[in-house]
Design a protein around this motif. Structure first.
Motif, PDB file in Angstrom:
ATOM      1  N   ILE A 132      -2.232   2.477  -0.222  1.00  0.00           N
ATOM      2  CA  ILE A 132      -2.035   1.980   1.146  1.00  0.00           C
ATOM      3  C   ILE A 132      -2.162   3.163   2.100  1.00  0.00           C
ATOM      4  N   GLU A 133      -2.356   2.858   3.360  1.00  0.00           N
ATOM      5  CA  GLU A 133      -2.409   3.946   4.329  1.00  0.00           C
ATOM      6  C   GLU A 133      -1.146   3.915   5.170  1.00  0.00           C
ATOM      7  N   LYS A 134      -0.527   5.077   5.324  1.00  0.00           N
ATOM      8  CA  LYS A 134       0.697   5.150   6.113  1.00  0.00           C
ATOM      9  C   LYS A 134       0.647   6.406   6.975  1.00  0.00           C
ATOM     10  N   ASP A 135       0.772   6.248   8.253  1.00  0.00           N
ATOM     11  CA  ASP A 135       0.677   7.376   9.206  1.00  0.00           C
ATOM     12  C   ASP A 135      -0.577   8.223   8.951  1.00  0.00           C
ATOM     13  N   GLY A 136      -1.681   7.536   8.711  1.00  0.00           N
ATOM     14  CA  GLY A 136      -2.942   8.257   8.512  1.00  0.00           C
ATOM     15  C   GLY A 136      -3.092   8.923   7.157  1.00  0.00           C
ATOM     16  N   GLU A 137      -2.090   8.787   6.291  1.00  0.00           N
ATOM     17  CA  GLU A 137      -2.148   9.410   4.955  1.00  0.00           C
ATOM     18  C   GLU A 137      -2.365   8.322   3.907  1.00  0.00           C
ATOM     19  N   GLU A 138      -3.066   8.695   2.821  1.00  0.00           N
ATOM     20  CA  GLU A 138      -3.181   7.768   1.697  1.00  0.00           C
ATOM     21  C   GLU A 138      -1.925   7.876   0.840  1.00  0.00           C
ATOM     22  N   VAL A 139      -1.314   6.732   0.553  1.00  0.00           N
ATOM     23  CA  VAL A 139      -0.121   6.715  -0.294  1.00  0.00           C
ATOM     24  C   VAL A 139      -0.426   5.868  -1.523  1.00  0.00           C
ATOM     25  N   TYR A 140      -0.081   6.420  -2.714  1.00  0.00           N
ATOM     26  CA  TYR A 140      -0.390   5.714  -3.959  1.00  0.00           C
ATOM     27  C   TYR A 140       0.828   4.943  -4.453  1.00  0.00           C
ATOM     28  N   GLN A 141       0.554   3.739  -4.959  1.00  0.00           N
ATOM     29  CA  GLN A 141       1.628   2.881  -5.459  1.00  0.00           C
ATOM     30  C   GLN A 141       1.498   2.713  -6.969  1.00  0.00           C
ATOM     31  N   LEU A 142       2.632   2.676  -7.636  1.00  0.00           N
ATOM     32  CA  LEU A 142       2.661   2.345  -9.061  1.00  0.00           C
ATOM     33  C   LEU A 142       3.165   0.909  -9.166  1.00  0.00           C
ATOM     34  N   LEU A 143       2.297   0.014  -9.621  1.00  0.00           N
ATOM     35  CA  LEU A 143       2.623  -1.411  -9.649  1.00  0.00           C
ATOM     36  C   LEU A 143       2.752  -1.905 -11.093  1.00  0.00           C
ATOM     37  N   ALA A 144       3.578  -2.919 -11.275  1.00  0.00           N
ATOM     38  CA  ALA A 144       3.760  -3.496 -12.605  1.00  0.00           C
ATOM     39  C   ALA A 144       2.442  -4.059 -13.113  1.00  0.00           C
ATOM     40  N   GLY A 145       2.273  -4.077 -14.434  1.00  0.00           N
ATOM     41  CA  GLY A 145       1.078  -4.660 -15.046  1.00  0.00           C
ATOM     42  C   GLY A 145       1.065  -6.172 -14.850  1.00  0.00           C
ATOM     43  N   ALA A 146      -0.127  -6.753 -14.829  1.00  0.00           N
ATOM     44  CA  ALA A 146      -0.256  -8.199 -14.629  1.00  0.00           C
ATOM     45  C   ALA A 146       0.385  -8.980 -15.785  1.00  0.00           C
ATOM     46  N   ASP A 147       0.391  -8.405 -16.980  1.00  0.00           N
ATOM     47  CA  ASP A 147       1.015  -9.045 -18.140  1.00  0.00           C
ATOM     48  C   ASP A 147       2.505  -8.721 -18.135  1.00  0.00           C
ATOM     49  N   GLY A 148       3.297  -9.662 -17.603  1.00  0.00           N
ATOM     50  CA  GLY A 148       4.740  -9.426 -17.483  1.00  0.00           C
ATOM     51  C   GLY A 148       5.395  -9.083 -18.804  1.00  0.00           C
ATOM     52  N   ASN A 149       4.802  -9.573 -19.877  1.00  0.00           N
ATOM     53  CA  ASN A 149       5.362  -9.336 -21.200  1.00  0.00           C
ATOM     54  C   ASN A 149       5.103  -7.915 -21.700  1.00  0.00           C
ATOM     55  N   LYS A 150       4.085  -7.259 -21.129  1.00  0.00           N
ATOM     56  CA  LYS A 150       3.704  -5.932 -21.624  1.00  0.00           C
ATOM     57  C   LYS A 150       3.852  -4.826 -20.570  1.00  0.00           C
ATOM     58  N   ASP A 151       4.310  -5.187 -19.364  1.00  0.00           N
ATOM     59  CA  ASP A 151       4.369  -4.214 -18.265  1.00  0.00           C
ATOM     60  C   ASP A 151       4.974  -2.877 -18.713  1.00  0.00           C
ATOM     61  N   GLN A 152       4.227  -1.793 -18.487  1.00  0.00           N
ATOM     62  CA  GLN A 152       4.694  -0.462 -18.921  1.00  0.00           C
ATOM     63  C   GLN A 152       4.919   0.490 -17.756  1.00  0.00           C
ATOM     64  N   SER A 153       5.056  -0.061 -16.550  1.00  0.00           N
ATOM     65  CA  SER A 153       5.261   0.813 -15.387  1.00  0.00           C
ATOM     66  C   SER A 153       6.496   1.704 -15.579  1.00  0.00           C
ATOM     67  N   TYR A 154       7.512   1.167 -16.257  1.00  0.00           N
ATOM     68  CA  TYR A 154       8.754   1.925 -16.490  1.00  0.00           C
ATOM     69  C   TYR A 154       8.479   3.296 -17.117  1.00  0.00           C
ATOM     70  N   PHE A 155       7.537   3.338 -18.071  1.00  0.00           N
ATOM     71  CA  PHE A 155       7.247   4.599 -18.772  1.00  0.00           C
ATOM     72  C   PHE A 155       6.606   5.642 -17.853  1.00  0.00           C
ATOM     73  N   LEU A 156       6.117   5.197 -16.689  1.00  0.00           N
ATOM     74  CA  LEU A 156       5.455   6.123 -15.755  1.00  0.00           C
ATOM     75  C   LEU A 156       6.330   6.412 -14.537  1.00  0.00           C
ATOM     76  N   CYS A 157       7.632   6.097 -14.678  1.00  0.00           N
ATOM     77  CA  CYS A 157       8.537   6.148 -13.525  1.00  0.00           C
ATOM     78  C   CYS A 157       8.764   7.556 -12.973  1.00  0.00           C
TER      79      CYS A 157
END
Length: 395
Positions: A132-157
């Motif tokens: 997303i863009e915020k105050d002219g800067e690019e900001v990166y988001q870590l989003l959950a995986g589409a497969d709710g059963n396998k989402d591994q976002s936690y491991f990249l916290c």
């Protein structure tokens, strides 16, 4: 053509990640990380690294991409294994997978990839990246995986903005069955391969065997604390501030042998963790025994019967100031501020409603519902909707 280095682990997820990137027109290089040599503690036929590196090589050949193995075992020992021993010795329970991503895959490995002229590093994690863009800067988001059963976002916290900026997660929009289907259609050798269990890149390890390399066994007593023990029936004090109340709710109960009765013996409190049920070898109780506390100083383990035992539950936890990490630095709280979020304190746990409270010495997380087995050394990760915005080590 942008160049991407894929961490090929020899599993189906990273194989399909490499295939998808190639389809998308990237120049793809496969690298296998060798992080472990000691076969004496691995359960021999479960995912030894040799078989994995062969599978990774076969996938690379099938996809027609260059492949090589990098030996990171020295850095792995220093940053992950030594840290683990150190934490267990203190009576904390570390999460090597979270650390492995922060310290190895997206640091040591990423630096190697960038030195090979890569624009990105890709892994087979079930999570997504947003921008997303915020105050002219690019900001990166870590989003959950589409497969709710396998989402591994936690491991990249524990990833940073800089690490995320160079990361790609090609299978994040897919479910596990879809990934297997693609692998089968492409006739990849990993299509039906079982998911690897156990420590990040070590394979399945017998934890006590592994820990005994450094931490000597020493016999101690297992105590059982009754659910109606006096310690659970004390009156709640009057609080003069929110901080005081949170500190009270986050505090661990301190047990002494006099509070319970001895029910068995163990080979070292540092091999056990809060909430653990297996491996106690104590029979004859009406309900299963769960560990409610360990004391590595006195080498005692305290247990309670059943998963509803009051000793398992707490309403809040604390994270020390230097252990609070924001992926979204732009959302970081200032002292005295609060934020309503969803939190998980372990992988696979359903997200729990909670409030973050930031103070000068760190951060409290207070939960709407008391949580079972809040474990020191593990990571609490907080989300807004499906975006993981920060995390910290439970203290």
């Amino acid at each position: 053509m942008k160049r991407v280095v894929v961490g090929l682990s020899g599993g189906v997820d990273s194989s399909v990640a490499a295939y998808l990137l190639k389809e998308q027109g990237y120049e793809v290089i496969g690298l296998f990380m060798k992080n472990w040599h000691d076969d004496s503690v691995t359960i021999s036929d479960e995912c030894p690294w040799l078989e994995d590196s062969n599978d990774a090589l076969l996938v690379a050949e099938k996809l027609g991409i260059p492949f090589q193995t990098v030996d990171l075992s020295e850095q792995y020992k220093e940053r992950i294994v030594d840290y683990m021993f150190n934490e267990y010795e203190k009576g904390r329970t570390p999460n090597p997978d979270v650390l492995c991503n922060r310290e190895i895959k997206f640091d040591v490995f990423m630096k190697i990839a960038l030195s090979l002229g890569a624009d990105y590093v890709a892994t087979g994690h079930y999570c997504r990246k947003g921008t997303i863009e915020k105050d002219g800067e690019e900001v990166y988001q870590l989003l959950a995986g589409a497969d709710g059963n396998k989402d591994q976002s936690y491991f990249l916290c524990q990833l940073s903005q800089e690490q995320l900026s160079k990361a790609l997660f090609p299978i994040g929009e897919l479910t596990k069955p879809q990934v297997r289907e693609i692998a089968a259609k492409m006739e990849l050798v990993t299509a039906d391969k079982k998911d690897s269990q156990g420590l990040c890149f070590i394979g399945k390890v017998r934890l006590p065997d592994f820990l005994q390399q450094q931490l000597q066994p020493k016999e101690g007593i297992i105590y059982e604390i009754a659910a109606d023990a006096a310690i659970y029936n004390t009156d709640t004090p009057q609080f003069t501030s929110v901080k005081e109340q949170l500190a009270y709710e986050a505090k661990k109960t301190v047990y002494t042998p006099e509070m319970g009765k001895p029910v068995g013996k163990h080979q070292g409190a540092h091999y056990f963790t809060t909430g653990q049920r297996k491996g106690l070898n104590v029979g004859g109780t009406k309900e299963a025994l769960f560990i409610i506390a360990t004391d590595v100083v006195s080498n005692a383990i305290y247990t309670g019967q059943g998963n509803a035992h009051p000793g398992l539950f707490r309403k809040a936890l604390f994270i020390q100031k230097n252990e609070v990490h924001w992926i979204r630095e732009d959302l970081a709280l200032k002292d005295g501020e609060t934020m309503e979020v969803m939190v998980r304190i372990r992988y696979r746990q359903d997200l729990q409603k909670a409030t973050l409270h930031k103070f000068d010495n760190g951060m409290y997380i207070s939960f709407d519902e008391p949580q079972s087995a809040i474990t020191e050394g593990q990571f609490a990760a907080w989300y807004i909707a499906d975006e993981l915005i920060g995390s910290g080590v439970i203290s």
